[in-house]
Design a protein around this motif. Sequence first.
Motif, PDB file in Angstrom:
ATOM      1  N   GLU A 161       0.853  -1.210  -0.135  1.00  0.00           N
ATOM      2  CA  GLU A 161      -0.122   0.197  -0.007  1.00  0.00           C
ATOM      3  C   GLU A 161       0.876   1.331  -0.122  1.00  0.00           C
ATOM      4  N   GLU A 162       2.039   1.110   0.824  1.00  0.00           N
ATOM      5  CA  GLU A 162       2.664   2.517   0.996  1.00  0.00           C
ATOM      6  C   GLU A 162       3.429   2.686  -0.296  1.00  0.00           C
ATOM      7  N   ASP A 164       2.488   1.742  -3.328  1.00  0.00           N
ATOM      8  CA  ASP A 164       1.594   2.164  -4.176  1.00  0.00           C
ATOM      9  C   ASP A 164       1.094   3.537  -3.892  1.00  0.00           C
ATOM     10  N   LEU A 165       1.275   3.926  -2.939  1.00  0.00           N
ATOM     11  CA  LEU A 165       1.342   5.565  -2.523  1.00  0.00           C
ATOM     12  C   LEU A 165       2.485   6.523  -2.607  1.00  0.00           C
ATOM     13  N   THR A 166       3.300   5.980  -3.219  1.00  0.00           N
ATOM     14  CA  THR A 166       4.711   6.624  -3.369  1.00  0.00           C
ATOM     15  C   THR A 166       4.644   7.318  -4.830  1.00  0.00           C
ATOM     16  N   VAL A 167       4.973   8.549  -4.853  1.00  0.00           N
ATOM     17  CA  VAL A 167       4.876   9.165  -5.964  1.00  0.00           C
ATOM     18  C   VAL A 167       6.060   9.535  -6.622  1.00  0.00           C
TER      19      VAL A 167
ATOM     20  N   ASN B  31      -1.424   9.677 -10.228  1.00  0.00           N
ATOM     21  CA  ASN B  31      -0.422   9.445  -9.107  1.00  0.00           C
ATOM     22  C   ASN B  31      -0.124  11.075  -8.709  1.00  0.00           C
ATOM     23  N   ILE B  34      -2.798  11.768  -6.532  1.00  0.00           N
ATOM     24  CA  ILE B  34      -2.837  11.259  -5.052  1.00  0.00           C
ATOM     25  C   ILE B  34      -1.703  12.335  -4.155  1.00  0.00           C
ATOM     26  N   LEU B  35      -0.873  12.890  -5.115  1.00  0.00           N
ATOM     27  CA  LEU B  35       0.030  13.679  -4.236  1.00  0.00           C
ATOM     28  C   LEU B  35      -0.495  14.788  -3.971  1.00  0.00           C
ATOM     29  N   LYS B  39      -2.619  12.264  -0.205  1.00  0.00           N
ATOM     30  CA  LYS B  39      -3.033  10.797   0.088  1.00  0.00           C
ATOM     31  C   LYS B  39      -1.699  10.065   0.051  1.00  0.00           C
ATOM     32  N   ALA B  40      -0.621  10.685  -0.595  1.00  0.00           N
ATOM     33  CA  ALA B  40       0.526  10.093  -1.024  1.00  0.00           C
ATOM     34  C   ALA B  40       1.352   9.898   0.540  1.00  0.00           C
ATOM     35  N   LYS B  41       2.097   8.691   0.487  1.00  0.00           N
ATOM     36  CA  LYS B  41       2.842   8.399   1.663  1.00  0.00           C
ATOM     37  C   LYS B  41       4.308   8.686   1.377  1.00  0.00           C
ATOM     38  N   ALA B  42       4.864   8.842   0.319  1.00  0.00           N
ATOM     39  CA  ALA B  42       6.183   9.253   0.260  1.00  0.00           C
ATOM     40  C   ALA B  42       6.262   9.776  -1.187  1.00  0.00           C
ATOM     41  N   VAL B  43       7.245  10.809  -1.269  1.00  0.00           N
ATOM     42  CA  VAL B  43       7.612  11.486  -2.542  1.00  0.00           C
ATOM     43  C   VAL B  43       9.021  11.138  -3.109  1.00  0.00           C
ATOM     44  N   ARG B  44       9.155  10.462  -4.418  1.00  0.00           N
ATOM     45  CA  ARG B  44      10.588  10.140  -4.513  1.00  0.00           C
ATOM     46  C   ARG B  44      11.513  11.651  -4.842  1.00  0.00           C
ATOM     47  N   THR B  47      10.839  12.629  -8.287  1.00  0.00           N
ATOM     48  CA  THR B  47       9.649  13.278  -8.750  1.00  0.00           C
ATOM     49  C   THR B  47       9.759  14.735  -8.194  1.00  0.00           C
TER      50      THR B  47
END
Lengths: 167, 68
Positions: A161-162, A164-167, B31, B34-35, B39-44, B47
């Motif tokens: 899930e984490e 999938d939610l990484t952009v 995506n 989501i950002l 709701k995003a848990k992490a950003v690269r 990105t």
Amino acid sequence: MRKLLLLKTIIDILWIISMPILLIILFIIPYIFLSDDYSSIPIKINENTISHIDFISKGVLSIMASSTLLVLYCIYLFKKVLLLFSQRRMFDDSVLINLNKIGEILIWFSIINIIGSFIYNLNLNKVSFEISISPLILTLSLGLFFMVLSEIFKIAKDTKEENDLTV
Amino acid sequence: MPIVINLDVMLAKRKMRSKELAEIIGITTANLSILKSGKAKAVRFSTLEAICKALECQPADILEYIEE
């Protein structure tokens, strides 16, 4: 995924074969209570050959026989888990719930049979001390393994899930 | 979450649409959504770098820490 297909086929066959066992158990439980002569049909539960038993033993044996139904339910749940795997729904909530349920049921099955065997032997004054790898201990370990597997799947699900939610 | 994404503010300032930004930085609109929605848990870092490059801004213009 050929291994999964093979496992699913084996479990499906096992499930079909288990159906007559269900009927046999449903026949055995009233038989244990109603009959006093066990020489006509040899009954063997957990390496204990049943010859003559009193009311306490009857109760214990019928509970032990009923506990086999739990194993059948486990096979059914495992069949459901494998179906979800084949549908590529590895991290579905049902998988986590079913794996945990299988674990709990196997543990209860082992506990019921260990206590049942002990009470039956105690009643017949056949108590003995034995050091060996009992199939019930292995079943108990298998139950715990399924519960651990469920927890690992939960961690994997959260990680997915984490991810999938990484952009 | 105490980290707030001010991407829509920056997009409005640069008069750029989400779809446009998604195309420039090479991520899907889903995506990006989501950002934007937080709701995003992490950003690269890659990105973030692409977003900063496209919007000509600093990471601090997009990310903000607000104590809960």
